[in-house]
Design a protein around this motif. Structure first.
Motif, PDB file in Angstrom:
ATOM      1  N   LEU A  37     -18.486 -87.665 -20.732  1.00 18.88           N
ATOM      2  CA  LEU A  37     -17.344 -88.092 -21.549  1.00 18.88           C
ATOM      3  C   LEU A  37     -16.131 -88.398 -20.669  1.00 18.88           C
ATOM      4  N   VAL A  38     -15.531 -89.556 -20.914  1.00 20.00           N
ATOM      5  CA  VAL A  38     -14.261 -89.919 -20.283  1.00 20.00           C
ATOM      6  C   VAL A  38     -13.240 -89.979 -21.399  1.00 20.00           C
ATOM      7  N   PRO A  39     -12.391 -88.954 -21.549  1.00 20.36           N
ATOM      8  CA  PRO A  39     -11.461 -88.896 -22.686  1.00 20.36           C
ATOM      9  C   PRO A  39     -10.613 -90.151 -22.822  1.00 20.36           C
ATOM     10  N   GLY A  40     -10.639 -90.743 -24.011  1.00 19.68           N
ATOM     11  CA  GLY A  40      -9.818 -91.912 -24.297  1.00 19.68           C
ATOM     12  C   GLY A  40     -10.355 -93.225 -23.776  1.00 19.68           C
ATOM     13  N   ASP A  41     -11.518 -93.220 -23.143  1.00 22.67           N
ATOM     14  CA  ASP A  41     -12.063 -94.459 -22.560  1.00 22.67           C
ATOM     15  C   ASP A  41     -13.481 -94.670 -23.069  1.00 22.67           C
ATOM     16  N   ALA A  42     -13.615 -95.463 -24.130  1.00 23.42           N
ATOM     17  CA  ALA A  42     -14.921 -95.707 -24.742  1.00 23.42           C
ATOM     18  C   ALA A  42     -15.849 -96.473 -23.808  1.00 23.42           C
ATOM     19  N   ALA A  43     -15.313 -97.439 -23.084  1.00 25.04           N
ATOM     20  CA  ALA A  43     -16.150 -98.265 -22.200  1.00 25.04           C
ATOM     21  C   ALA A  43     -16.725 -97.429 -21.064  1.00 25.04           C
ATOM     22  N   ALA A  44     -15.894 -96.610 -20.439  1.00 24.23           N
ATOM     23  CA  ALA A  44     -16.373 -95.779 -19.334  1.00 24.23           C
ATOM     24  C   ALA A  44     -17.377 -94.739 -19.817  1.00 24.23           C
ATOM     25  N   LEU A 109     -25.826 -86.916 -34.022  1.00 26.89           N
ATOM     26  CA  LEU A 109     -24.755 -87.748 -33.460  1.00 26.89           C
ATOM     27  C   LEU A 109     -24.853 -87.852 -31.949  1.00 26.89           C
ATOM     28  N   HIS A 110     -25.551 -86.917 -31.326  1.00 25.47           N
ATOM     29  CA  HIS A 110     -25.765 -86.984 -29.876  1.00 25.47           C
ATOM     30  C   HIS A 110     -26.622 -88.202 -29.525  1.00 25.47           C
ATOM     31  N   LEU A 111     -27.564 -88.539 -30.405  1.00 22.86           N
ATOM     32  CA  LEU A 111     -28.461 -89.668 -30.147  1.00 22.86           C
ATOM     33  C   LEU A 111     -27.857 -91.008 -30.538  1.00 22.86           C
ATOM     34  N   MET A 112     -26.861 -91.004 -31.403  1.00 21.93           N
ATOM     35  CA  MET A 112     -26.330 -92.264 -31.916  1.00 21.93           C
ATOM     36  C   MET A 112     -25.814 -93.207 -30.831  1.00 21.93           C
ATOM     37  N   PRO A 113     -25.104 -92.717 -29.794  1.00 20.00           N
ATOM     38  CA  PRO A 113     -24.660 -93.651 -28.752  1.00 20.00           C
ATOM     39  C   PRO A 113     -25.809 -94.427 -28.112  1.00 20.00           C
ATOM     40  N   LEU A 114     -26.955 -93.794 -27.916  1.00 16.52           N
ATOM     41  CA  LEU A 114     -28.097 -94.505 -27.342  1.00 16.52           C
ATOM     42  C   LEU A 114     -28.580 -95.606 -28.293  1.00 16.52           C
ATOM     43  N   MET A 115     -28.553 -95.325 -29.577  1.00 21.56           N
ATOM     44  CA  MET A 115     -28.983 -96.321 -30.554  1.00 21.56           C
ATOM     45  C   MET A 115     -28.005 -97.486 -30.625  1.00 21.56           C
ATOM     46  N   LEU A 116     -26.714 -97.174 -30.484  1.00 20.73           N
ATOM     47  CA  LEU A 116     -25.701 -98.228 -30.562  1.00 20.73           C
ATOM     48  C   LEU A 116     -25.630 -99.073 -29.297  1.00 20.73           C
ATOM     49  N   LEU A 117     -25.862 -98.443 -28.152  1.00 24.19           N
ATOM     50  CA  LEU A 117     -25.662 -99.131 -26.881  1.00 24.19           C
ATOM     51  C   LEU A 117     -26.935 -99.773 -26.332  1.00 24.19           C
ATOM     52  N   LEU A 131     -19.232-101.684 -30.396  1.00 26.65           N
ATOM     53  CA  LEU A 131     -20.350-100.758 -30.232  1.00 26.65           C
ATOM     54  C   LEU A 131     -19.956 -99.582 -29.340  1.00 26.65           C
ATOM     55  N   GLN A 132     -19.209 -99.895 -28.287  1.00 27.08           N
ATOM     56  CA  GLN A 132     -18.747 -98.826 -27.405  1.00 27.08           C
ATOM     57  C   GLN A 132     -17.797 -97.880 -28.140  1.00 27.08           C
ATOM     58  N   ALA A 133     -16.939 -98.455 -28.971  1.00 25.85           N
ATOM     59  CA  ALA A 133     -16.006 -97.625 -29.740  1.00 25.85           C
ATOM     60  C   ALA A 133     -16.752 -96.740 -30.734  1.00 25.85           C
ATOM     61  N   LEU A 134     -17.781 -97.290 -31.384  1.00 21.72           N
ATOM     62  CA  LEU A 134     -18.569 -96.507 -32.329  1.00 21.72           C
ATOM     63  C   LEU A 134     -19.340 -95.401 -31.610  1.00 21.72           C
ATOM     64  N   ALA A 135     -19.851 -95.707 -30.426  1.00 25.05           N
ATOM     65  CA  ALA A 135     -20.563 -94.701 -29.637  1.00 25.05           C
ATOM     66  C   ALA A 135     -19.622 -93.567 -29.245  1.00 25.05           C
ATOM     67  N   TYR A 136     -18.415 -93.935 -28.857  1.00 26.81           N
ATOM     68  CA  TYR A 136     -17.423 -92.927 -28.477  1.00 26.81           C
ATOM     69  C   TYR A 136     -17.048 -92.076 -29.695  1.00 26.81           C
ATOM     70  N   LEU A 137     -16.913 -92.729 -30.848  1.00 31.01           N
ATOM     71  CA  LEU A 137     -16.569 -92.016 -32.071  1.00 31.01           C
ATOM     72  C   LEU A 137     -17.652 -91.007 -32.445  1.00 31.01           C
ATOM     73  N   SER A 138     -18.912 -91.407 -32.322  1.00 33.09           N
ATOM     74  CA  SER A 138     -20.001 -90.479 -32.639  1.00 33.09           C
ATOM     75  C   SER A 138     -20.003 -89.296 -31.681  1.00 33.09           C
ATOM     76  N   PHE A 139     -19.656 -89.566 -30.432  1.00 36.73           N
ATOM     77  CA  PHE A 139     -19.536 -88.516 -29.420  1.00 36.73           C
ATOM     78  C   PHE A 139     -18.492 -87.489 -29.854  1.00 36.73           C
ATOM     79  N   ARG A 140     -17.337 -87.992 -30.324  1.00 35.23           N
ATOM     80  CA  ARG A 140     -16.255 -87.098 -30.737  1.00 35.23           C
ATOM     81  C   ARG A 140     -16.559 -86.412 -32.065  1.00 35.23           C
ATOM     82  N   LEU A 141     -17.258 -87.113 -32.966  1.00 36.21           N
ATOM     83  CA  LEU A 141     -17.618 -86.499 -34.237  1.00 36.21           C
ATOM     84  C   LEU A 141     -18.558 -85.312 -34.032  1.00 36.21           C
TER      85      LEU A 141
END
Length: 237
Positions: A37-44, A109-117, A131-141
């Motif tokens: 996790l890179v706080p505040g940076d969805a792309a990274a 929700l741990h798996l969702m970023p892999l599905m989105l990306l 997609l990156q923003a949604l992946a980051y959101l699932s990470f935070r959720l």
């Protein structure tokens, strides 16, 4: 439990399973999610997940195995402590199982970023940035869902601490440490919703001390079987 060796065997079984829970959960949180996790940076964050997909999947399994262990732990804890106070032991197990169910649900929700990306035609119409923003959101959720589970585990720790303190067949200091651990879990979970800026890993350090001490004691010392049998006879009477 019909002979004096049974409570010792159950105690060591609890210690072994609890050790797996601590190692698995600690690895998934400290060496997978916090590392990627890179706080505040969805792309990274997305780039880290894709570059470490195997580690990310291992983190999922490292979280899933302790949840399976928790179910067995619930039965073992109840069997060991029902001789102290059956209603409180049942309440402790209920808190543990509900927390486990909540954590298992949000683990998706741990798996969702892999599905989105993951590249593929299904999501090709959605811009990469979204997609990156949604992946980051699932990470935070997942982190917020995990806090809900920790509130239940905190109540479990408080109940277990009381049971250990009053049992007589284990050192009372372990009950005190587990009570403090439960309080810290619950407090950190509540702060995560009420005042996120006040949450801190330092608040969770007593949890490691309490659970770690209990785990080591159960593994290497177990319980005083004679005193456990005396409590069992009194409860039966």
């Amino acid at each position: 439990m019909t002979n004096s060796s049974s409570p010792r065997r159950w105690a060591r079984g609890i210690g072994l399973l609890y050790l797996i829970v601590i190692i698995g959960g600690g690895f998934a949180e400290a060496f997978v999610r916090q590392k990627l996790l890179v706080p505040g940076d969805a792309a990274a964050t997305a780039a880290n997940i894709l570059a470490n997909e195997e580690l990310y999947r291992i983190g999922f399994v490292a979280d899933l195995v302790p949840l399976l262990c928790n179910v067995a732990l619930a039965i073992l804890f109840y069997g060991l402590f029902k001789v102290v106070n059956k209603p409180v032991a049942a309440l402790a197990i209920l808190f543990s199982l509900i927390g486990t169910a909540v954590q298992g649900a949000v683990l998706l929700l741990h798996l969702m970023p892999l599905m989105l990306l993951a590249p593929g035609p299904a999501l090709s119409a959605i811009p990469v940035e979204q997609l990156q923003a949604l992946a980051y959101l699932s990470f935070r959720l997942q982190a917020n869902g995990y806090n809900i589970a920790l509130a239940f585990f905190g109540c479990f720790g408080l109940c277990l601490g009381w049971l250990i303190f009053t049992a007589g067949f284990m050192p009372r200091i372990l009950g005190v440490l587990m009570g403090i651990a439960g309080f810290c879990y619950f407090t950190n979970a509540m702060l995560g919703f009420l005042a996120p800026s006040f949450t801190s890993m330092l608040l969770l350090m007593p949890c490691l001390l309490g659970e770690g001490s209990l785990t080591l004691w159960l593994l290497f010392a177990g319980v005083d079987a004679a005193k456990w049998e005396a409590r069992a006879a009194l409860a039966h009477a």
